[in-house]
Design an enzyme around this catalytic site. Structure first.
Site, short mmCIF file in Angstrom:
data_model
loop_
_atom_site.label_atom_id
_atom_site.label_comp_id
_atom_site.label_asym_id
_atom_site.label_seq_id
_atom_site.Cartn_x
_atom_site.Cartn_y
_atom_site.Cartn_z
N ALA A 11 -44.38 20.26 -5.97
CA ALA A 11 -43.42 21.36 -5.99
C ALA A 11 -43.22 21.80 -4.54
O ALA A 11 -44.09 21.56 -3.69
CB ALA A 11 -43.97 22.50 -6.83
N GLU A 53 -53.54 20.90 -6.27
CA GLU A 53 -53.18 22.32 -6.44
C GLU A 53 -54.31 23.28 -6.11
O GLU A 53 -54.09 24.35 -5.57
CB GLU A 53 -52.69 22.58 -7.87
N GLY A 63 -46.92 18.44 -8.49
CA GLY A 63 -45.81 18.29 -9.43
C GLY A 63 -45.21 16.88 -9.42
O GLY A 63 -44.64 16.44 -10.42
N GLU A 67 -47.37 14.89 -11.62
CA GLU A 67 -47.10 15.33 -13.00
C GLU A 67 -45.78 14.77 -13.51
O GLU A 67 -45.64 14.47 -14.69
CB GLU A 67 -47.10 16.86 -13.05
#
Ligand code: DAK
Length: 257
Positions: free
Chosen positions: A63, A131, A108, A111
């Site tokens: 992200a 993270e 992300g 993911e």
């Protein structure tokens, strides 16, 4: 439709979606998620989707930390909802999806790959869920999808250390299927897609649904799903054509009906 941060290329019925923001290692900001969402809604003719990253270094480095660092709690809720919507949409597409992990797939980005059906990686790829190093946890399903794929203990090691693992290690863990030389990765993914295209699209879509839903159920319930899915294909044009073609010793011409 013109996109800023992604590219969509179609070869026949194979679509390649490239997340293309190399200056930020293809990090997912809200604009990019929005574009992925609208691209996923435009795939009615596509029968296999390949996801990859633009530039030399990254699949998706996570992200967008710069954007996330400044958002309010309300914006964070919207960002989380948007991320879940996009990954949920990707996971439930009725067609096979392949992540071609060409470089960093972190947070992300990892993911996003985990929400695809198959993951192939280039020798240059590095995967990780770092993270915790930012004081947060994976928020796009990483704690759950990774655990289901590699087991609880390996997932904990991966997430607690936040380490970046090589493609070869990721393969050993069962997180990627195969590791390819960088310049052969997309070619390989397309070749896998081509093999799928020879088969009945309805059957593939049904198999995907049953594998996904069945994985969360006990064996008896999952086998019941299989029985229903198996029966549902009988009477379809694809089932009739597939069997007729076999008996007539010719390749099947499936229509997806
Ligand atoms: N976001 C924004 N910019 C990024 C970025 C990222 N994730 N990763 C890299 N960049 C930018 C860098 O800031 C740099 O920009 P400039 O300085 O050139 O302007 C440029 O990309 C090139 O990066 P580096 O100079 O750092 O390149 P290196 O080769 O030295 O290092 C690296 C590559 C991938 C090791 C490093 O860039 C790195 O560690 N990047 C961060 C990786 C990371 O921590 N990713 C996880 C992000 S957290 C949520 C759901 C999900 C999430 C969050 C919330 N909710 C449900 C609410 C997910 C969170 C994450 O993904």
């Amino acid at each position: 439709m013109a996109y800023e941060n992604i590219r969509l290329e179609t070869q026949g019925v194979i679509t390649t979606l490239t997340i293309d923001r190399p200056k930020a290692l293809n990090a997912l900001n809200s604009k990019t998620l929005q574009e992925i969402e609208s691209a996923l809604q435009s795939l009615s003719e596509t029968r296999v989707l390949i996801l990859t990253g633009g530039g030399e270094k990254a699949f998706v480095a996570g992200a967008d930390i710069a954007e996330m660092s400044g958002i309010t709690a309300g914006q964070a809720r919207e960002f989380a909802a948007q991320g879940h919507r996009v990954l949920g949409m990707l996971e439930s597409l009725p067609i096979p999806t392949i992540a071609a992990v060409n470089g960093f797939a972190l947070g992300g980005g990892c993911e996003l790959a985990l929400a695809c059906d198959l993951i192939y990686a280039s020798e240059k790829a590095k995967l990780g869920l770092p993270e915790v190093s930012l004081g947060i946890i994976p928020g796009f399903g990483g704690t759950q999808r990774l655990t289901r794929l590699v087991g609880k203990m390996r997932a904990k090691e991966f997430i607690f250390t936040g380490a970046h693992v090589t493609a070869a290690q990721a393969k050993e863990y069962g997180l990627v299927l195969d590791v390819l030389p960088a310049d052969k990765l997309l070619e390989h993914c397309r070749a896998v897609a081509e093999k799928m295209l020879k088969n009945g699209p309805l059957a593939i879509s049904q198999a995907k649904r049953i594998i996904e839903f069945g994985a969360d159920q006990d064996l008896r319930a999952a086998n019941e799903l299989e029985r229903q899915g198996f029966a549902a294909l009988f009477g379809s044009e694809d089932q009739r054509e597939g069997m007729k073609a076999f008996l007539e010793k010719r390749p099947a011409a499936f229509t997806g009906r």
